[in-house]
Design an enzyme around this catalytic site. Structure first.
Site, PDB file in Angstrom:
ATOM      1  N   LYS A   1       0.840  -1.205   0.000  1.00 16.17           N
ATOM      2  CA  LYS A   1       0.000   0.000   0.000  1.00 16.17           C
ATOM      3  C   LYS A   1       0.876   1.257   0.000  1.00 16.17           C
ATOM      4  CE  LYS A   1      -0.256  -0.432   5.019  1.00 16.17           C
ATOM      5  NZ  LYS A   1      -1.001  -1.068   6.121  1.00 16.17           N
TER       6      LYS A   1
ATOM      7  N   TYR B   1      15.888  30.775   5.442  1.00 16.90           N
ATOM      8  CA  TYR B   1      14.751  31.519   5.997  1.00 16.90           C
ATOM      9  C   TYR B   1      14.958  31.784   7.488  1.00 16.90           C
ATOM     10  CZ  TYR B   1      12.108  30.777   1.731  1.00 16.90           C
ATOM     11  OH  TYR B   1      11.691  30.784   0.433  1.00 16.90           O
TER      12      TYR B   1
HETATM   13  C1  LIG Z   1      -0.161  -1.915   6.794  1.00 12.42           C
HETATM   14  C2  LIG Z   1      -0.641  -3.225   7.220  1.00 12.42           C
HETATM   15  C3  LIG Z   1       0.259  -4.285   7.419  1.00 12.42           C
HETATM   16  C4  LIG Z   1       1.761  -4.099   7.400  1.00 12.42           C
HETATM   17  O1  LIG Z   1       2.159  -3.547   8.632  1.00 12.42           O
HETATM   18  P1  LIG Z   1       3.700  -3.234   9.002  1.00 12.42           P
HETATM   19  O2  LIG Z   1       3.624  -2.769  10.397  1.00 12.42           O
HETATM   20  O3  LIG Z   1       4.133  -2.156   8.056  1.00 12.42           O
HETATM   21  O4  LIG Z   1       4.470  -4.461   8.810  1.00 12.42           O
HETATM   22  C5  LIG Z   1      -0.278  -5.533   7.690  1.00 12.42           C
HETATM   23  N1  LIG Z   1      -1.600  -5.719   7.788  1.00 12.42           N
HETATM   24  C6  LIG Z   1      -2.493  -4.713   7.636  1.00 12.42           C
HETATM   25  C7  LIG Z   1      -3.939  -4.988   7.784  1.00 12.42           C
HETATM   26  C8  LIG Z   1      -2.042  -3.431   7.367  1.00 12.42           C
HETATM   27  O5  LIG Z   1      -2.918  -2.433   7.257  1.00 12.42           O
END
Ligand SMILES: *Cc1c(COP(=O)(O)O)cnc(C)c1O
Length: 345
Positions: A39, A249
């Protein structure tokens, strides 16, 4: 169109380290196989740079959050290996899932009804065991609309896996308690940190994200996980300051003596936030302190100890995530996902 001139900032992705990290997490998952959370454009590192590497390393289970993240991932892996964590919110989402063959994660009774009413089919089911974000409650598993689902993977998500917390065991117990009450083929609980909690938490599939991309959620991962992302940028100008000159700045840095500085083509618009003020860049082994405030497109660095560095030379921001998180007070997740679109990856 005329070809673009070369960029002055790049995100170097160590694909060997990425493949290594997936294999290490897959091995640490014991009898379970490791999937991958891809994601948010692979946590900011780029789907095109990362997903083929994960696929070639052996990963077969990919998770995105939004439906609009599907097309980019679908260019690299089959639809049946992609799951959408936010699930179908509308008839349009359900139609898109069906047209593509991507697997929806059902997160509520309402989504279960929507999925069935629009034709049903294979899905995953998220049960909330205490994080109170997405997922049906443990009481809702016996609802007819849930019982009617064709559940491939029954899953839940840990709230405190990166801590030594009682919450982990409580979530594990709730998850196990719902399992007999809903038909499913496989089970999945652990994110990156959850893998480190041991075999009880692994089930059939683990879902690491952060650690794939070089994050170290707990000490248990320190030796296993390698840095993947390296922000690098060119020095687009060098200047000589006189004693008393100020930089940037609000003129927060004043040169104590005459000194040579460099202007790096990187700023907070690229995700190098002002929290980096007081940090440093690297050129080989030489440390180059950041002077004054980070600007939108530029950061000024001290070249006193690097007289050989010239305009056009490249420098790197040390981005070992646990250290960078400590230095900036940003989380390792934020440090990755904030990296901007101007980087070539
Ligand atoms: C983002 C997510 C993961 C991965 O989590 P990490 O802490 O980045 O390893 C796994 N399962 C779900 C449902 C997530 O939303």
């Amino acid at each position: 169109m005329t070809e673009l001139p070369p960029p002055t900032l790049r995100l170097d992705i160590d694909t060997d380290a990425l493949a290594h990290n997936w294999r290490a997490l897959d091995a640490m998952s014991g009898a379970a196989r490791a999937g991958a959370a891809v994601k948010a454009d692979c946590y900011g590192l780029g789907v095109d740079a990362c997903v083929p590497v994960l696929r070639d390393a052996g990963c077969r289970d990919f998770f995105v959050a939004h439906w609009n993240e599907v097309p980019d991932v679908l260019r690299h892996v089959p639809a049946a290996q992609i799951a959408v964590l936010h699930g179908p919110l509308s008839v349009d989402d359900a139609a898109f899932a069906r047209a593509t063959g991507v697997i929806p994660v059902i997160d509520s009774v309402r989504q279960a009804k929507l999925w069935s009413e629009t034709g049903g089919g294979p899905c995953h089911l998220m049960v909330d065991t205490g994080i109170n974000r997405l997922g049906i409650s443990t009481r809702e598993v016996t609802e007819p609309s849930i019982q009617a689902l064709d559940v491939r993977i029954l899953m839940s998500h840990l709230a405190c896996a990166d801590e030594d917390s009682d919450m982990n065991a409580r979530q594990l117990a709730s998850f196990k308690a719902v399992m007999p009450h809903v038909r499913h083929r496989e089970t999945s609980l652990a994110n990156s940190a959850g893998i480190g909690l041991g075999g009880d938490y692994h089930f059939a599939l683990t879902r690491p994200g952060l650690a794939l991309y070089g994050g170290v959620p707990t000490k248990a991962f320190d030796d296993a996980i390698r840095q993947v992302a390296r922000p690098q940028a060119a020095i687009i100008q060098t200047r000589l300051l006189s004693a008393g000159d100020t930089v940037g700045y609000n003129a927060t840095f004043t040169a104590p003596t005459a000194m040579r500085v460099g202007v790096v083509s990187l700023g907070y618009a690229d995700g190098i936030l002002r929290a980096w003020g007081g940090g440093h860049f690297k050129h080989g082994d030489i440390s180059l302190p950041i002077l004054g405030k980070v600007s939108m497109d530029m950061i000024v660095i001290d070249l006193t100890h690097a007289p050989e560095i010239a305009e056009g030379d490249w420098v790197e921001l040390p981005y070992h995530l646990p250290n960078a998180a400590q230095q900036t007070s940003l989380s390792q997740y934020e440090l990755l996902t904030v990296l901007g679109r101007r980087f070539t990856r």
